[in-house]
Design a protein around this motif. Structure first.
Motif, short mmCIF file in Angstrom:
data_model
loop_
_atom_site.label_atom_id
_atom_site.label_comp_id
_atom_site.label_asym_id
_atom_site.label_seq_id
_atom_site.Cartn_x
_atom_site.Cartn_y
_atom_site.Cartn_z
N SER A 28 -24.48 5.76 85.90
CA SER A 28 -23.52 5.03 85.47
C SER A 28 -23.81 4.70 83.96
CB SER A 28 -23.36 3.83 86.33
OG SER A 28 -24.20 2.90 86.13
N ASN A 29 -22.71 4.25 83.36
CA ASN A 29 -22.46 4.12 81.94
C ASN A 29 -23.26 2.97 81.43
OD1 ASN A 29 -21.17 2.07 83.11
ND2 ASN A 29 -19.58 1.80 81.42
N HIS A 30 -23.78 1.91 82.29
CA HIS A 30 -24.51 0.67 81.89
C HIS A 30 -26.06 1.18 81.44
CE1 HIS A 30 -25.89 0.74 86.17
NE2 HIS A 30 -27.10 0.42 85.57
N LEU A 31 -26.45 2.49 81.73
CA LEU A 31 -27.83 2.90 81.34
C LEU A 31 -27.80 3.26 79.86
CD1 LEU A 31 -28.57 5.44 84.08
CD2 LEU A 31 -29.36 3.26 83.90
N TYR A 32 -26.66 3.55 79.14
CA TYR A 32 -26.46 3.69 77.93
C TYR A 32 -26.67 2.37 76.99
CZ TYR A 32 -25.67 8.11 80.09
OH TYR A 32 -25.85 9.26 80.93
N GLN A 33 -26.96 2.50 75.64
CA GLN A 33 -26.75 1.19 74.85
C GLN A 33 -25.41 1.42 74.35
OE1 GLN A 33 -29.39 -0.62 74.20
NE2 GLN A 33 -30.64 0.66 75.43
N GLY A 34 -24.95 0.16 74.28
CA GLY A 34 -23.40 -0.18 73.93
C GLY A 34 -22.93 -1.16 74.82
N VAL A 35 -21.71 -1.04 74.66
CA VAL A 35 -20.62 -2.08 75.46
C VAL A 35 -20.14 -1.19 76.61
CG1 VAL A 35 -18.65 -3.44 75.53
CG2 VAL A 35 -19.94 -3.40 73.64
N PRO A 36 -20.66 -1.66 77.78
CA PRO A 36 -20.19 -1.10 79.15
C PRO A 36 -18.70 -0.57 79.15
CG PRO A 36 -21.72 -2.59 79.54
CD PRO A 36 -21.46 -2.79 78.17
N GLU A 37 -17.93 -1.66 78.88
CA GLU A 37 -16.35 -1.47 78.90
C GLU A 37 -15.92 -0.22 78.19
OE1 GLU A 37 -17.70 -5.38 80.35
OE2 GLU A 37 -17.96 -4.25 78.45
N ILE A 38 -16.62 -0.34 76.69
CA ILE A 38 -16.23 0.63 75.90
C ILE A 38 -16.80 2.30 76.32
CG2 ILE A 38 -16.52 1.57 73.40
CD1 ILE A 38 -16.76 -1.45 72.77
N GLU A 39 -17.71 2.24 76.97
CA GLU A 39 -18.60 3.36 77.31
C GLU A 39 -17.49 4.14 78.56
OE1 GLU A 39 -21.10 5.19 76.31
OE2 GLU A 39 -21.66 3.66 74.80
N VAL A 40 -17.02 3.14 79.38
CA VAL A 40 -16.06 3.54 80.65
C VAL A 40 -14.88 4.12 80.12
CG1 VAL A 40 -14.98 2.82 82.74
CG2 VAL A 40 -17.14 2.23 82.39
N ALA A 41 -14.35 3.33 79.05
CA ALA A 41 -13.06 3.67 78.34
C ALA A 41 -13.07 5.14 77.70
CB ALA A 41 -12.46 2.67 77.40
N SER A 48 -15.16 13.40 78.90
CA SER A 48 -16.48 13.31 79.58
C SER A 48 -17.74 13.76 78.57
CB SER A 48 -16.89 14.37 80.80
OG SER A 48 -16.82 15.50 80.43
N PHE A 49 -18.87 13.20 78.75
CA PHE A 49 -20.12 13.68 78.01
C PHE A 49 -20.09 15.05 77.68
CE2 PHE A 49 -22.17 9.67 79.59
CZ PHE A 49 -21.66 8.80 78.42
N GLY A 50 -19.92 15.84 78.72
CA GLY A 50 -19.76 17.30 78.75
C GLY A 50 -18.77 17.74 77.63
N SER A 51 -17.61 17.25 77.81
CA SER A 51 -16.43 17.52 77.15
C SER A 51 -16.58 17.59 75.58
CB SER A 51 -15.14 17.32 77.53
OG SER A 51 -14.91 15.90 77.38
N GLN A 52 -17.23 16.05 75.38
CA GLN A 52 -17.47 15.80 74.11
C GLN A 52 -18.61 16.65 73.33
OE1 GLN A 52 -18.10 11.53 73.66
NE2 GLN A 52 -17.02 11.11 75.40
N LEU A 53 -19.62 16.91 74.15
CA LEU A 53 -20.73 17.75 73.55
C LEU A 53 -20.25 19.32 73.11
CD1 LEU A 53 -23.70 16.65 75.65
CD2 LEU A 53 -23.25 16.36 73.16
N GLY A 54 -19.35 19.76 74.23
CA GLY A 54 -18.89 21.09 74.13
C GLY A 54 -17.86 21.29 72.73
N ALA A 55 -17.17 20.12 72.53
CA ALA A 55 -16.50 20.30 71.28
C ALA A 55 -17.13 20.13 70.01
CB ALA A 55 -15.47 19.11 71.29
N LEU A 56 -18.03 19.38 70.22
CA LEU A 56 -19.32 19.17 68.96
C LEU A 56 -20.16 20.73 68.68
CD1 LEU A 56 -20.58 15.59 69.51
CD2 LEU A 56 -19.27 16.64 67.46
N THR A 57 -20.34 21.01 69.73
CA THR A 57 -21.15 22.32 69.62
C THR A 57 -20.17 23.63 69.23
OG1 THR A 57 -22.37 21.88 71.85
CG2 THR A 57 -22.27 24.21 71.42
N LYS A 58 -19.18 23.66 69.64
CA LYS A 58 -18.27 24.76 69.15
C LYS A 58 -17.97 24.45 67.74
CE LYS A 58 -17.39 26.57 73.11
NZ LYS A 58 -18.23 27.65 73.46
#
Length: 145
Positions: A28-41, A48-58
């Motif tokens: 779950s998102n509370h493992l990451y640093q930051g505000v959990p509500e923002i992470e979930v949003a 998802s993290f995968g789609s974000q990383l995929g876009a950056l990779t491309k």
């Protein structure tokens, strides 16, 4: 020896050897640093993290293609080495080569999952056709709309 509800042996108690019990991992998102509500949003609304990383990779690979001298050769050599010996995927030397390998591996995993989904769908449709041809025809017709 009595066998009533009050007679216990040491074997009747639950015993769990180390690492033998239920193993779960909280992603779950509370493992990451930051505000959990923002992470979930961000995950639910932006991607998802995968789609974000995929876009950056491309984007990085597209920029590398435009800027890095010899990119096409580097990519061809890296992918050729990966195809020749997939076990050596972790042996990419430069960060660019590592990114090329990661992108290729992710694409391969996606391809395998698409093929499996298509295979499962085909089997399910063939089974539906065997069991109930009218429903099969109706379902196929609904797909073509």
């Amino acid at each position: 020896m009595a066998q009533g509800p009050l007679s216990y042996s040491w074997l009747s108690f639950p015993f769990y050897a180390p690492l033998s019990g239920s193993v779960t991992q909280d992603l779950s998102n509370h493992l990451y640093q930051g505000v959990p509500e923002i992470e979930v949003a961000v995950i639910t609304e932006a991607g998802s993290f995968g789609s974000q990383l995929g876009a950056l990779t491309k984007v990085v690979l597209e920029l590398a293609e435009r800027v890095v001298p010899g990119y096409d050769e580097t990519k061809a050599e890296t992918l050729g080495a990966l195809k020749a010996n997939p076990e050596d995927a972790s042996e990419a030397k430069t960060p660019l080569e590592q990114l090329i390998v990661l992108d290729a591996l992710v694409d391969e995993i996606k391809k395998r999952h698409r093929q499996a989904a298509e295979r499962d769908a085909r089997r399910a449709l063939e089974q539906l056709k065997r069991f109930d041809e009218k429903r099969y025809a109706s379902f196929v017709k609904s797909l073509n709309r």
